[in-house]
Write an enzyme that holds these catalytic residues in place. Structure first.
Site, PDB file in Angstrom:
ATOM      1  N   SER A  64       7.490  13.075  -1.093  1.00 47.19           N
ATOM      2  CA  SER A  64       8.143  11.888  -1.677  1.00 47.19           C
ATOM      3  C   SER A  64       8.089  10.650  -0.794  1.00 47.19           C
ATOM      4  CB  SER A  64       9.603  12.202  -1.998  1.00 47.19           C
ATOM      5  OG  SER A  64       9.657  12.987  -3.157  1.00 47.19           O
ATOM      6  N   LYS A  67       6.371   7.784  -2.190  1.00 38.63           N
ATOM      7  CA  LYS A  67       6.909   7.001  -3.320  1.00 38.63           C
ATOM      8  C   LYS A  67       7.089   5.511  -3.024  1.00 38.63           C
ATOM      9  CE  LYS A  67       9.223  10.979  -5.500  1.00 38.63           C
ATOM     10  NZ  LYS A  67      10.522  11.683  -5.631  1.00 38.63           N
ATOM     11  N   TYR A 191      -0.062  12.361  -9.508  1.00 35.24           N
ATOM     12  CA  TYR A 191       1.159  12.213  -8.696  1.00 35.24           C
ATOM     13  C   TYR A 191       1.256  13.327  -7.660  1.00 35.24           C
ATOM     14  CZ  TYR A 191       6.079  13.096  -7.621  1.00 35.24           C
ATOM     15  OH  TYR A 191       7.255  13.387  -6.972  1.00 35.24           O
ATOM     16  N   TYR A 243      18.227   9.681  -2.331  1.00 38.62           N
ATOM     17  CA  TYR A 243      18.721  10.312  -3.556  1.00 38.62           C
ATOM     18  C   TYR A 243      20.252  10.302  -3.630  1.00 38.62           C
ATOM     19  CZ  TYR A 243      13.984  12.082  -2.992  1.00 38.62           C
ATOM     20  OH  TYR A 243      12.666  12.191  -2.770  1.00 38.62           O
ATOM     21  N   VAL A 261       9.960  16.478   0.810  1.00 41.23           N
ATOM     22  CA  VAL A 261      10.357  17.892   0.877  1.00 41.23           C
ATOM     23  C   VAL A 261       9.518  18.725   1.843  1.00 41.23           C
ATOM     24  CG1 VAL A 261      11.557  18.125  -1.335  1.00 41.23           C
ATOM     25  CG2 VAL A 261       9.058  18.416  -1.239  1.00 41.23           C
TER      26      VAL A 261
END
Ligand code: GLN
Length: 439
Positions: A64, A67, A191, A243, A261
């Site tokens: 992530s 992102k 992705y 998050y 992660v």
């Protein structure tokens, strides 16, 4: 002499090493098999200096942490409006893989959760790219942030694709709302390839430092993204990057950040530093346990919290004194440091409060290292008003901190390199509306 910084980093790593709580990500089989003891931390300064300790050259997948960078690419490639029309900027307060979309529009709440990131992946590069070309655009872009060509971990990619049910569900939802306009399977495949790009902690720190350095990679000097995109990305990292732990993070650490992660974690502090840590065991939010501890230490040990504001404004006026005597006396306002709005306000007030009796006034910028646009305009307006009040105004500016100063209508300023020069004939006189030539 050795630098103190790597020793500090090594010491902090040892302090957190014994914490073996948490688990490597279990839902991607290849990641579950990761060596959990890995631990590393890197500081990359905005001028390219790099300090590290521990496992800083071991490759792992970016996940992530890709992102914010892909969001930056989408904003750069498509412009703000089309991207904002499809992906919001509100914290979701939910887990990264929650199937949450805005109820009326189907818009993902932000680009840091999977729904938003799958969408921004589909907006990297121009509209007509094939899925493979889009992946190449993303890998090329991530590589520009890192300053070296990055590769992909095919095994992690295949492993995640096999268990991508949740991301596929999200993509089909997005397709049903026309947020995605392409084949959802192809977008999720792209992705996941983006998430499988291999990086080291050193790469991640450089990527973060590129954000901290207004979009210019400190190693290569390449302007990867423009200032407005950097601001947007850092803002979203600050509010949504961690998050459902974003609020804790904002108060405890206070550095725009993003986790992945595979155990990576980055933070970017504008104008100062890019930080990266690597440790695979995750907390229930999906953030690296030891990574979070390391960032808490870094933030408190080094005063890196963004809300920890320096007392700079008060120190802008270094001195206010008179040089010489009689009709030749000059009132000198000696300024220093970096001047932004609050500092410029301080200068304006100092000049007003002093109400100089002298016919000649100098603003001495010799010790000023930077001045932003609004402050430059405010100081020039002070110059203009002093001229209109009948004063002879000097700008002591040996390093042209204010190049081609134009005090505007009715203003007049003499640029000199040293206060002493005000005693002898001036070099350059600038009259409002332009330069009037040599005096
Ligand atoms: N590839 C992972 C996923 O989509 C990335 C998640 C993460 O790093 N938080 O589930």
């Amino acid at each position: 002499m050795r630098s103190v910084i790597p020793d500090y980093l090594a010491e902090v790593l040892e302090d957190v090493r014994s914490d073996t709580s948490g688990e490597p990500a279990g839902y991607i089989p290849e990641l579950a098999a990761a060596e959990p003891e890995r631990l590393g931390a890197v500081f990359a300064m905005v001028d390219g200096a790099v300090y590290g300790a521990g496992d800083i050259d071991v490759e792992f997948t970016i996940q992530s942490i890709s992102k914010p960078f892909t969001y930056a690419l989408a904003l750069s490639d498509r412009g703000f409006d089309p991207v904002l029309a499809k992906v919001g900027v509100e914290p979701s307060g939910e887990a990264f893989n929650e199937i949450s979309l805005e109820s009326d529009t189907g818009r993902p709440l932000n680009p840091m959760i999977n729904a938003g990131a799958i969408t921004t992946h589909s907006m990297a590069g121009s509209e007509d790219l094939s899925p493979a070309e889009r992946v190449e655009r993303v890998v090329h872009g991530l590589s520009a942030f890192a300053g070296r060509r990055l590769k992909m971990d095919e095994a992690v990619c295949a492993s995640e694709m096999e268990s991508a049910h949740r991301n596929l569900a999200i993509a089909y939802m997005l397709r049903s709302h026309d947020i995605l306009t392409e084949d959802p399977r192809a977008v999720v495949d792209g992705y996941i390839r983006q998430c499988s790009v291999l990086v080291t902690a050193r790469d991640l720190a450089m990527m973060a430092a590129t954000l901290a350095n207004r979009g210019v990679n400190p190693l290569t000097g390449e302007q990867v993204i423009r200032g407005p995109v950097v601001r947007q990305v850092l803002s979203v990292m600050a509010t949504c990057g961690m998050y459902d732990a974003a609020g804790d993070w904002a108060t405890q650490v206070g550095i725009p950040a993003k986790s992945g992660v595979a155990g990576g974690l980055i933070g970017a502090l504008p104008g100062q530093i890019g930080i990266a840590t690597f440790s695979p065991r995750l907390d229930p939010h999906g953030n690296s346990v030891r990574g979070v501890s390391l960032f808490e230490r870094f933030s408190s040990d080094m005063g890196l919290h963004v809300m920890e504001v320096p007392a700079a404004a008060r120190a802008v006026v270094r001195s206010n004194h008179v040089v010489g005597s009689g009709p030749d006396a000059i009132r000198v306002f000696q300024l220093q440091g970096g001047i932004r709005f609050a500092g410029a306000e301080r200068v304006v007030r100092e000049v007003l409060d002093t109400a100089p009796a002298e016919a000649r006034v100098a603003l001495d910028l010799t010790m000023v290292h930077s001045i932003d646009d609004v402050s430059r305009r405010m100081l020039l307006e002070v110059v203009r008003r002093l001229t209109l009040d009948g004063r002879e105004v000097y700008l002591v500016d040996p390093e042209s901190i204010i190049p081609d100063p134009d005090p505007g209508d009715g203003g007049r300023v003499t640029v000199i390199g040293d206060v002493e020069e005000a005693v002898s004939p001036p070099r350059t006189v600038v009259q409002g509306g332009g330069r009037s030539g040599e005096a």
